[in-house]
Write a protein that holds these residues in place. Sequence first.
Motif, PDB file in Angstrom:
ATOM      1  N   LYS A 154       9.429  -0.976 -22.041  1.00  0.00           N
ATOM      2  CA  LYS A 154      10.779  -0.483 -22.305  1.00  0.00           C
ATOM      3  C   LYS A 154      11.707  -0.383 -21.100  1.00  0.00           C
ATOM      4  CE  LYS A 154       9.323   2.133 -26.389  1.00  0.00           C
ATOM      5  NZ  LYS A 154       9.313   3.451 -27.063  1.00  0.00           N
ATOM      6  N   LEU A 155      11.179  -0.314 -19.899  1.00  0.00           N
ATOM      7  CA  LEU A 155      12.062  -0.207 -18.738  1.00  0.00           C
ATOM      8  C   LEU A 155      12.868  -1.496 -18.588  1.00  0.00           C
ATOM      9  CD1 LEU A 155      12.811   1.656 -16.280  1.00  0.00           C
ATOM     10  CD2 LEU A 155      11.264   0.199 -14.953  1.00  0.00           C
ATOM     11  N   LEU A 156      14.182  -1.358 -18.441  1.00  0.00           N
ATOM     12  CA  LEU A 156      15.066  -2.512 -18.348  1.00  0.00           C
ATOM     13  C   LEU A 156      15.672  -2.616 -16.956  1.00  0.00           C
ATOM     14  CD1 LEU A 156      17.015  -2.061 -21.713  1.00  0.00           C
ATOM     15  CD2 LEU A 156      15.027  -3.543 -21.291  1.00  0.00           C
ATOM     16  N   ILE A 157      16.033  -3.829 -16.563  1.00  0.00           N
ATOM     17  CA  ILE A 157      16.786  -4.012 -15.328  1.00  0.00           C
ATOM     18  C   ILE A 157      18.107  -3.257 -15.468  1.00  0.00           C
ATOM     19  CG2 ILE A 157      17.969  -5.701 -13.872  1.00  0.00           C
ATOM     20  CD1 ILE A 157      15.816  -7.725 -14.696  1.00  0.00           C
ATOM     21  N   GLY A 158      18.416  -2.441 -14.472  1.00  0.00           N
ATOM     22  CA  GLY A 158      19.599  -1.583 -14.525  1.00  0.00           C
ATOM     23  C   GLY A 158      19.281  -0.137 -14.810  1.00  0.00           C
ATOM     24  N   ASP A 159      18.106   0.125 -15.385  1.00  0.00           N
ATOM     25  CA  ASP A 159      17.693   1.505 -15.647  1.00  0.00           C
ATOM     26  C   ASP A 159      17.401   2.227 -14.331  1.00  0.00           C
ATOM     27  OD1 ASP A 159      17.909   1.073 -18.323  1.00  0.00           O
ATOM     28  OD2 ASP A 159      15.755   1.007 -18.734  1.00  0.00           O
ATOM     29  N   THR A 160      17.559   3.550 -14.356  1.00  0.00           N
ATOM     30  CA  THR A 160      17.243   4.352 -13.179  1.00  0.00           C
ATOM     31  C   THR A 160      15.933   5.096 -13.376  1.00  0.00           C
ATOM     32  OG1 THR A 160      18.550   6.221 -13.988  1.00  0.00           O
ATOM     33  CG2 THR A 160      19.655   4.651 -12.515  1.00  0.00           C
ATOM     34  N   VAL A 161      15.275   5.390 -12.261  1.00  0.00           N
ATOM     35  CA  VAL A 161      14.019   6.134 -12.252  1.00  0.00           C
ATOM     36  C   VAL A 161      14.093   7.158 -11.133  1.00  0.00           C
ATOM     37  CG1 VAL A 161      12.689   4.188 -13.164  1.00  0.00           C
ATOM     38  CG2 VAL A 161      12.904   4.502 -10.686  1.00  0.00           C
ATOM     39  N   GLN A 162      13.177   8.116 -11.145  1.00  0.00           N
ATOM     40  CA  GLN A 162      13.046   9.084 -10.065  1.00  0.00           C
ATOM     41  C   GLN A 162      11.853   8.682  -9.199  1.00  0.00           C
ATOM     42  OE1 GLN A 162      15.298  12.004  -9.754  1.00  0.00           O
ATOM     43  NE2 GLN A 162      16.283  10.417 -10.981  1.00  0.00           N
ATOM     44  N   ALA A 163      11.925   8.990  -7.916  1.00  0.00           N
ATOM     45  CA  ALA A 163      10.832   8.612  -7.019  1.00  0.00           C
ATOM     46  C   ALA A 163      10.674   9.629  -5.906  1.00  0.00           C
ATOM     47  CB  ALA A 163      11.081   7.231  -6.431  1.00  0.00           C
ATOM     48  N   LEU A 164       9.423   9.871  -5.534  1.00  0.00           N
ATOM     49  CA  LEU A 164       9.084  10.712  -4.389  1.00  0.00           C
ATOM     50  C   LEU A 164       8.685   9.822  -3.218  1.00  0.00           C
ATOM     51  CD1 LEU A 164       7.015  13.432  -6.259  1.00  0.00           C
ATOM     52  CD2 LEU A 164       9.272  13.732  -5.245  1.00  0.00           C
ATOM     53  N   PRO A 165       8.740  10.318  -1.980  1.00  0.00           N
ATOM     54  CA  PRO A 165       8.513   9.479  -0.802  1.00  0.00           C
ATOM     55  C   PRO A 165       7.131   8.829  -0.775  1.00  0.00           C
ATOM     56  CG  PRO A 165       9.415  11.613  -0.175  1.00  0.00           C
ATOM     57  CD  PRO A 165       9.054  11.712  -1.618  1.00  0.00           C
ATOM     58  N   PRO A 166       7.009   7.705  -0.080  1.00  0.00           N
ATOM     59  CA  PRO A 166       5.697   7.066   0.094  1.00  0.00           C
ATOM     60  C   PRO A 166       4.696   8.039   0.703  1.00  0.00           C
ATOM     61  CG  PRO A 166       7.445   5.601   0.834  1.00  0.00           C
ATOM     62  CD  PRO A 166       8.085   6.935   0.564  1.00  0.00           C
ATOM     63  N   ALA A 167       3.461   7.956   0.229  1.00  0.00           N
ATOM     64  CA  ALA A 167       2.410   8.851   0.710  1.00  0.00           C
ATOM     65  C   ALA A 167       1.070   8.139   0.599  1.00  0.00           C
ATOM     66  CB  ALA A 167       2.394  10.148  -0.119  1.00  0.00           C
ATOM     67  N   GLY A 168       0.059   8.725   1.202  1.00  0.00           N
ATOM     68  CA  GLY A 168      -1.293   8.204   1.073  1.00  0.00           C
ATOM     69  C   GLY A 168      -1.938   7.865   2.404  1.00  0.00           C
ATOM     70  N   GLU A 169      -3.171   8.318   2.584  1.00  0.00           N
ATOM     71  CA  GLU A 169      -3.935   8.043   3.795  1.00  0.00           C
ATOM     72  C   GLU A 169      -4.519   6.638   3.796  1.00  0.00           C
ATOM     73  OE1 GLU A 169      -4.538   9.901   6.651  1.00  0.00           O
ATOM     74  OE2 GLU A 169      -2.826  10.990   5.815  1.00  0.00           O
ATOM     75  N   PHE A 170      -4.594   6.003   2.625  1.00  0.00           N
ATOM     76  CA  PHE A 170      -5.132   4.648   2.527  1.00  0.00           C
ATOM     77  C   PHE A 170      -4.050   3.666   2.962  1.00  0.00           C
ATOM     78  CE2 PHE A 170      -6.111   0.811  -0.113  1.00  0.00           C
ATOM     79  CZ  PHE A 170      -7.328   0.499   0.462  1.00  0.00           C
ATOM     80  N   ASN A 171      -4.052   3.329   4.229  1.00  0.00           N
ATOM     81  CA  ASN A 171      -3.057   2.393   4.751  1.00  0.00           C
ATOM     82  C   ASN A 171      -3.595   1.748   6.016  1.00  0.00           C
ATOM     83  OD1 ASN A 171      -1.724   3.723   7.292  1.00  0.00           O
ATOM     84  ND2 ASN A 171      -1.864   5.380   5.781  1.00  0.00           N
ATOM     85  N   CYS A 172      -3.013   0.610   6.371  1.00  0.00           N
ATOM     86  CA  CYS A 172      -3.531  -0.154   7.505  1.00  0.00           C
ATOM     87  C   CYS A 172      -2.834   0.178   8.811  1.00  0.00           C
ATOM     88  CB  CYS A 172      -3.436  -1.644   7.215  1.00  0.00           C
ATOM     89  SG  CYS A 172      -1.747  -2.258   7.035  1.00  0.00           S
ATOM     90  N   ILE A 173      -1.897   1.133   8.795  1.00  0.00           N
ATOM     91  CA  ILE A 173      -1.228   1.550  10.015  1.00  0.00           C
ATOM     92  C   ILE A 173      -2.025   2.667  10.688  1.00  0.00           C
ATOM     93  CG2 ILE A 173       0.912   2.428  11.008  1.00  0.00           C
ATOM     94  CD1 ILE A 173       1.089  -0.389   9.724  1.00  0.00           C
ATOM     95  N   ASP A 174      -2.385   3.676   9.909  1.00  0.00           N
ATOM     96  CA  ASP A 174      -3.207   4.761  10.454  1.00  0.00           C
ATOM     97  C   ASP A 174      -4.645   4.318  10.684  1.00  0.00           C
ATOM     98  OD1 ASP A 174      -1.039   6.521  10.350  1.00  0.00           O
ATOM     99  OD2 ASP A 174      -1.497   7.128   8.288  1.00  0.00           O
ATOM    100  N   HIS A 175      -5.083   3.291   9.957  1.00  0.00           N
ATOM    101  CA  HIS A 175      -6.468   2.816  10.052  1.00  0.00           C
ATOM    102  C   HIS A 175      -6.483   1.305  10.274  1.00  0.00           C
ATOM    103  CE1 HIS A 175      -7.427   6.792   8.578  1.00  0.00           C
ATOM    104  NE2 HIS A 175      -6.706   6.580   7.501  1.00  0.00           N
ATOM    105  N   PRO A 176      -6.123   0.849  11.472  1.00  0.00           N
ATOM    106  CA  PRO A 176      -6.083  -0.594  11.740  1.00  0.00           C
ATOM    107  C   PRO A 176      -7.493  -1.187  11.799  1.00  0.00           C
ATOM    108  CG  PRO A 176      -5.704   0.628  13.760  1.00  0.00           C
ATOM    109  CD  PRO A 176      -5.741   1.643  12.654  1.00  0.00           C
ATOM    110  N   PRO A 177      -7.610  -2.487  11.557  1.00  0.00           N
ATOM    111  CA  PRO A 177      -8.934  -3.123  11.629  1.00  0.00           C
ATOM    112  C   PRO A 177      -9.467  -3.163  13.054  1.00  0.00           C
ATOM    113  CG  PRO A 177      -7.214  -4.764  11.221  1.00  0.00           C
ATOM    114  CD  PRO A 177      -6.559  -3.431  11.131  1.00  0.00           C
ATOM    115  N   LYS A 178     -10.769  -3.054  13.173  1.00  0.00           N
ATOM    116  CA  LYS A 178     -11.387  -3.040  14.504  1.00  0.00           C
ATOM    117  C   LYS A 178     -11.414  -4.454  15.092  1.00  0.00           C
ATOM    118  CE  LYS A 178     -16.200  -3.811  13.111  1.00  0.00           C
ATOM    119  NZ  LYS A 178     -17.590  -3.389  13.271  1.00  0.00           N
ATOM    120  N   MET A 179     -11.562  -4.493  16.399  1.00  0.00           N
ATOM    121  CA  MET A 179     -11.662  -5.763  17.117  1.00  0.00           C
ATOM    122  C   MET A 179     -13.102  -6.259  17.080  1.00  0.00           C
ATOM    123  SD  MET A 179      -8.582  -6.377  18.426  1.00  0.00           S
ATOM    124  CE  MET A 179      -8.881  -7.505  19.798  1.00  0.00           C
TER     125      MET A 179
END
Length: 347
Positions: free
Chosen positions: A92-117
Amino acid sequence: MFFEWQGTQPVTLRCIDKYHETTDTVSVKLADLSESLLFEFKAGQFISLGIEIDGKMEFRAYSLSSLSGEDCLQLTIKRVDGGKVSNYIIDKLLIGDTVQALPPAGEFNCIDHPPKMHGGKQKALLISAGCGITPVFAMAKQWLSNEQGVDIEFLHIARSPQETIYFDLLETYHSVYPDFNLKLLLKNCGETLYPEGRLNTEWLQELVPDFHDRTVYLCGPSQFMLDVHHYLNELGFEMANFYQESFTPTDTKGANVSNESAQIFVPDFAKTIDANKGEALADALESAGLPLIVACRSGICGSCKCKVSKGSVSSTSHETLTPEEIEQGYVLACSSTIESDLEVQIG
């Protein structure tokens, strides 16, 4: 200019594009209402998205599949049996519709946990199944866009080529980027040359022989992640180099709820709620119609943060809370159960 989030308050975004990735999965793109502002986040993170359904704002957490620094956010959403928000977005969501959103979050990311050498180069193994491909593909795009020289093994499990999210894009990346090595394991390979099978220790060793040299990032259905964790342990993988997505909604309704009653006083709304000890604080507050945002339901997004000023709860997660906030009595309502009469402040 970069988009400015409003702390714990939802912001309004507009759907500017929507298209099918597979028959049961869509990608939607969200942007600022008036300007082409850029969105920053850490690849692998999620946002909590709010959709008004039947007069009530329902929030759910979805991983970001776009690249940080673009003028829109992309979410890739799969149909779920009984999924109120996911299925509404798809149908049902259409192009042009509005939504609410909270800021990006989460510890699962590659910036805080970069791959090892290893051998002078960063090496990563991204493992996913189903819609779990979303955050790990965002990680791959981040590394490739920055030309960081990360050696990426991308292992994805799916039913068929037609049911593989981003199938064409994955093949394109494999042919264009020397550091992106696609490994698909399918239940039905169709007319492709990809192997057929179910992931196990033998397949893991065959498809990614040097997995011991890599940092592993895992996302997918709960049982799939448990299985992969088991395989890695069984093969003697160094689990200090293992990261997995952790937002799996916990069904707290009816779990360990006693017949012993408790009351929750919410002074901001001059409301006293009847509840039961052992009940999830979020369930009690939601049932009373109070404006509490509960998105991930697994204690990692922080949307349901509230302050217990009197009484006690038992909490299984303090993921987004600072030591100072914990000391002041802040809790995550979705992962806190009632132990006594309470006084709670929302917001």
